[in-house]
Scaffold this active site. Structure first.
Site, short mmCIF file in Angstrom:
data_model
loop_
_atom_site.label_atom_id
_atom_site.label_comp_id
_atom_site.label_asym_id
_atom_site.label_seq_id
_atom_site.Cartn_x
_atom_site.Cartn_y
_atom_site.Cartn_z
N GLY A 70 -0.12 -0.47 -0.92
CA GLY A 70 -0.57 0.17 0.30
C GLY A 70 -2.03 -0.17 0.58
CD GLU A 72 -6.82 -3.56 6.76
OE1 GLU A 72 -7.28 -4.49 6.06
OE2 GLU A 72 -6.49 -3.72 7.95
CB ILE A 73 -8.99 -6.43 3.44
CG1 ILE A 73 -9.35 -7.72 2.69
CG2 ILE A 73 -10.22 -5.83 4.14
CD1 ILE A 73 -9.68 -8.87 3.61
CG HIS A 76 -9.75 -6.69 -7.03
ND1 HIS A 76 -10.07 -5.35 -7.13
CD2 HIS A 76 -8.50 -6.74 -6.51
CE1 HIS A 76 -9.05 -4.63 -6.69
NE2 HIS A 76 -8.09 -5.45 -6.29
CG LEU A 147 -7.36 5.42 -5.73
CD1 LEU A 147 -8.81 5.73 -5.44
CD2 LEU A 147 -6.54 6.70 -5.72
N GLY A 148 -5.19 1.69 -4.52
CA GLY A 148 -4.09 1.07 -3.81
C GLY A 148 -2.87 1.05 -4.70
CB ALA A 161 -11.03 -1.53 -7.99
CB CYS A 177 -10.42 0.64 3.18
SG CYS A 177 -10.61 0.61 1.39
#
EC number: 2.3.1.181
Length: 214
Positions: A70, A72-73, A76, A147-148, A161, A177
């Protein structure tokens, strides 16, 4: 059931993504849960709700990878703690909304251990810097953790992250995001000098307390 914790070091994003998808697809009701703690080489990832236009300044040095989580962008890279949570939510008795809340609380508690006050933001998963003494006003409201998640067959993968000593310039190439103008910060910029291994261990302890309370 025992949770297997793996410290993987710096690992390629795409290969790690493929392994955690395969792990989740192949697991069954007796498969132990796993927590992976790692860092990635520089990479942008775009979630299911993502708009590639939110990478407004592409870099030839940083690939963009479309993924099934889930959100957006995001970015990392080295100096960022990534934790992948491969959990059987049905077995734990946790729904997705509760999982997100517990992850956020673990992050808030971790930051508090290092003297930083942080908070949730309604409608925008992640952790943000709160107003507090000793922190420059420019970083109040900045995002320090993301979070994702993806849930398949009641099992989660992907995760969170936490920015420790990260390349903030890379975040400047995106609308994190999907929010134009959203600032991103790391713990080092906020004055925290502890090394990433120390912070990783504290984060792991808080995640275990939140997700697997005894």
């Amino acid at each position: 059931m025992t949770v297997l914790v793996k410290h993987l070091g710096v690992v390629d994003y795409v290969s790690t993504y493929e392994v955690m998808r395969a792990f989740t697809k192949e697991r069954n009701s007796t498969t132990p849960d796993e927590i992976w703690i790692l860092e990635h080489p520089p990479v942008f990832t775009l979630g299911l709700a993502g708009d590639a236009g939110n990478l407004h300044s592409p870099s030839n040095q940083i690939p963009l990878v479309q993924v099934d989580r889930g959100g957006e962008i995001t970015y990392h890279g080295p100096g960022q703690i990534v934790v992948y949570l491969l959990l059987d939510l049905k077995r734990l008795g946790i729904f997705v909304k509760e999982l997100v809340s517990r992850i956020e609380q673990a992050l808030i508690n971790t930051l508090a251990d290092f003297g930083l006050v942080a908070e949730r933001r309604s409608g925008a998963p992640g952790i943000y810097v709160s107003l507090q003494p000793g922190i420059s006003p420019e970083w109040i409201g900045a995002k320090v953790a993301a979070l994702g998640l993806k849930v398949s067959k009641s099992c989660s993968y992907h995760g969170l992250a936490l920015n420790v000593a990260t390349d903030l310039e890379a975040f400047g190439r995106i609308h994190p995001c999907g929010y134009e103008g959203l600032k991103t910060v790391d713990m080092q910029t906020l004055g925290i000098k502890d090394n990433i291994d120390t912070i990783s261990q504290r984060l792991l302890e808080h995640l275990q307390k939140q997700l697997m309370p005894t």
